[in-house]
Design a protein around this motif. Structure first.
Motif, short mmCIF file in Angstrom:
data_model
loop_
_atom_site.label_atom_id
_atom_site.label_comp_id
_atom_site.label_asym_id
_atom_site.label_seq_id
_atom_site.Cartn_x
_atom_site.Cartn_y
_atom_site.Cartn_z
N GLY A 119 48.11 28.19 36.18
CA GLY A 119 48.28 29.63 36.17
C GLY A 119 49.51 30.07 36.92
N PRO A 120 50.01 31.27 36.64
CA PRO A 120 51.26 31.75 37.23
C PRO A 120 51.21 31.92 38.75
CG PRO A 120 50.15 33.51 36.01
CD PRO A 120 49.43 32.24 35.69
N ALA A 121 50.02 31.98 39.32
CA ALA A 121 49.92 32.10 40.78
C ALA A 121 49.89 30.74 41.46
CB ALA A 121 48.66 32.89 41.15
N LYS A 122 49.79 29.67 40.67
CA LYS A 122 49.73 28.32 41.23
C LYS A 122 51.12 27.72 41.36
CE LYS A 122 45.19 27.73 41.46
NZ LYS A 122 44.49 27.37 42.72
N LYS A 123 51.22 26.69 42.21
CA LYS A 123 52.50 26.02 42.42
C LYS A 123 52.42 24.54 42.06
CE LYS A 123 54.49 29.11 45.90
NZ LYS A 123 55.13 29.21 47.22
N ASP A 146 60.01 30.59 37.91
CA ASP A 146 59.58 29.19 37.82
C ASP A 146 60.05 28.42 39.05
OD1 ASP A 146 58.30 29.53 35.42
OD2 ASP A 146 59.91 28.67 34.21
N ARG A 147 61.27 28.65 39.49
CA ARG A 147 61.78 27.94 40.67
C ARG A 147 60.97 28.26 41.90
NH1 ARG A 147 61.98 25.40 44.14
NH2 ARG A 147 63.70 24.52 45.37
N GLU A 148 60.51 29.49 42.01
CA GLU A 148 59.71 29.89 43.17
C GLU A 148 58.36 29.19 43.21
OE1 GLU A 148 59.48 34.08 42.79
OE2 GLU A 148 61.55 34.44 43.43
N ARG A 149 57.94 28.68 42.06
CA ARG A 149 56.64 28.00 41.98
C ARG A 149 56.74 26.50 42.26
NH1 ARG A 149 54.54 28.83 36.36
NH2 ARG A 149 52.59 28.02 37.21
N ARG A 187 50.67 18.06 54.39
CA ARG A 187 51.55 19.06 55.02
C ARG A 187 51.91 20.15 54.02
NH1 ARG A 187 53.49 14.41 57.87
NH2 ARG A 187 55.00 13.88 56.23
N LEU A 188 52.22 19.76 52.80
CA LEU A 188 52.58 20.75 51.79
C LEU A 188 51.40 21.66 51.46
CD1 LEU A 188 54.70 18.63 49.28
CD2 LEU A 188 55.54 20.39 50.83
N ARG A 189 50.22 21.09 51.37
CA ARG A 189 49.04 21.91 51.00
C ARG A 189 48.65 22.87 52.11
NH1 ARG A 189 44.48 18.36 48.03
NH2 ARG A 189 43.92 20.40 47.18
N ARG A 190 48.88 22.48 53.35
CA ARG A 190 48.60 23.42 54.45
C ARG A 190 49.57 24.60 54.40
NH1 ARG A 190 47.76 18.58 57.47
NH2 ARG A 190 49.90 18.67 58.28
N GLU A 194 48.29 27.23 47.50
CA GLU A 194 48.23 27.54 46.08
C GLU A 194 48.71 26.39 45.19
OE1 GLU A 194 51.98 29.72 47.63
OE2 GLU A 194 50.20 28.69 48.42
N ILE A 195 49.04 25.25 45.78
CA ILE A 195 49.44 24.08 44.98
C ILE A 195 48.29 23.68 44.06
CG2 ILE A 195 49.93 21.59 45.07
CD1 ILE A 195 51.56 22.16 47.63
N GLY A 196 48.61 23.58 42.77
CA GLY A 196 47.58 23.24 41.79
C GLY A 196 47.82 21.96 41.04
N ILE A 197 48.99 21.36 41.23
CA ILE A 197 49.33 20.14 40.50
C ILE A 197 50.44 19.42 41.26
CG2 ILE A 197 51.10 21.18 39.02
CD1 ILE A 197 49.82 19.63 36.66
N LEU A 198 50.47 18.09 41.15
CA LEU A 198 51.46 17.28 41.87
C LEU A 198 52.26 16.44 40.88
CD1 LEU A 198 49.12 15.90 44.68
CD2 LEU A 198 50.77 17.76 44.93
#
Length: 247
Positions: A119-123, A146-149, A187-190, A194-198
């Motif tokens: 979704g657009p709110a996820k990163k 897109d870059r901001e995500r 560290r990134l998730r803290r 909003e991270i939804g995929i790696l």
């Protein structure tokens, strides 16, 4: 077991003092260099002068050597050509123009598609060996939203990178790789809940992808997933069915 009836995967190898053909250590489970990962043979050609630190920081003069190695792979029968470092994406256009088989230099090619899976709110979090050299030019994005995500994390300064930069290359324990990558993900998730995929850029990370999918509970893509997808569409030179399993 690998199937000899399917087309081969060609790998552009780094100049590490080791070779897929001569390395006495068997490729690890899940590795890009393990034929069992794809259920088919793998062939490799070393890119002369492609030392890890040179590839990571970006060296334009490597382009000719990349093209030469890719052409050798194509002549040897590679149906798809991949690279053993995602930073070789800098030469994607030149290599793909030089051969008549699909070229996938990096998992970073997946970024536009993965952003549309969530979704657009996820990163999307991109995990790399060295985040200092993963610049805007490698992301393939023109849309500012897109870059901001995209969030980027690297394990520079750790044992894995130190070993990878050694000459000859030093193999790092899988447990050490998993710990370094997992710590960076945490560290990134803290910082970005909003991270939804790696996405793993580094071709050394697929050996821990399965474990970290379980640990994080998130979808994780790496270069082997892109290879499997591309191999599944490549013509079978013997005319048989060509359907390697996707993860």
């Amino acid at each position: 077991m690998t199937s000899q009836s399917t087309g081969m995967l060609g790998i552009l190898e780094l100049d590490e003092g080791l070779s897929l053909d001569t390395d006495p250590l068997a490729p690890r489970e899940g590795s890009l260099l393990n034929p069992e990962t794809f259920g088919r043979p793998i062939i490799a050609e070393m890119v002369e002068g492609a030392f890890a630190e040179v590839v990571i920081r970006g060296e334009a003069s490597l382009e000719g050597a990349c093209i030469s190695a890719a052409r050798k792979l194509a002549r040897r029968g590679a149906r798809v050509i991949a690279a053993d470092c995602g930073f070789l994406i800098r030469h994607q256009a030149a290599i793909s123009a030089a051969v008549d088989v699909p070229v996938i230099t990096s998992s970073l090619l997946l970024i536009p598609t993965l952003l549309r899976q969530i979704g657009p709110a996820k990163k999307l979090a991109v995990l790399t060996a060295d985040s200092r050299h993963l610049g805007e030019d490698l992301l393939g994005l023109k849309n500012a939203h897109d870059r901001e995500r995209i969030v980027i994390g690297g394990i520079e300064g750790g044992v894995y990178v130190r070993n990878a930069l050694a000459r000859p290359f030093v193999r790092t324990d899988v447990d050490q790789i998993e710990q370094e990558v997992a710590d960076q993900i945490d560290r990134l998730r803290r910082k970005h809940p909003e991270i939804g995929i790696l996405l793993f850029e580094c071709t050394g990370f697929p050996v821990v992808t399965k474990a970290l999918r379980h640990k994080t509970g998130l979808p994780i893509y790496d270069i082997t997933d892109l290879c499997k997808l591309t191999l599944a569409t490549a013509p079978d030179p013997k005319g048989g069915r060509n359907c390697p399993h996707l993860v």
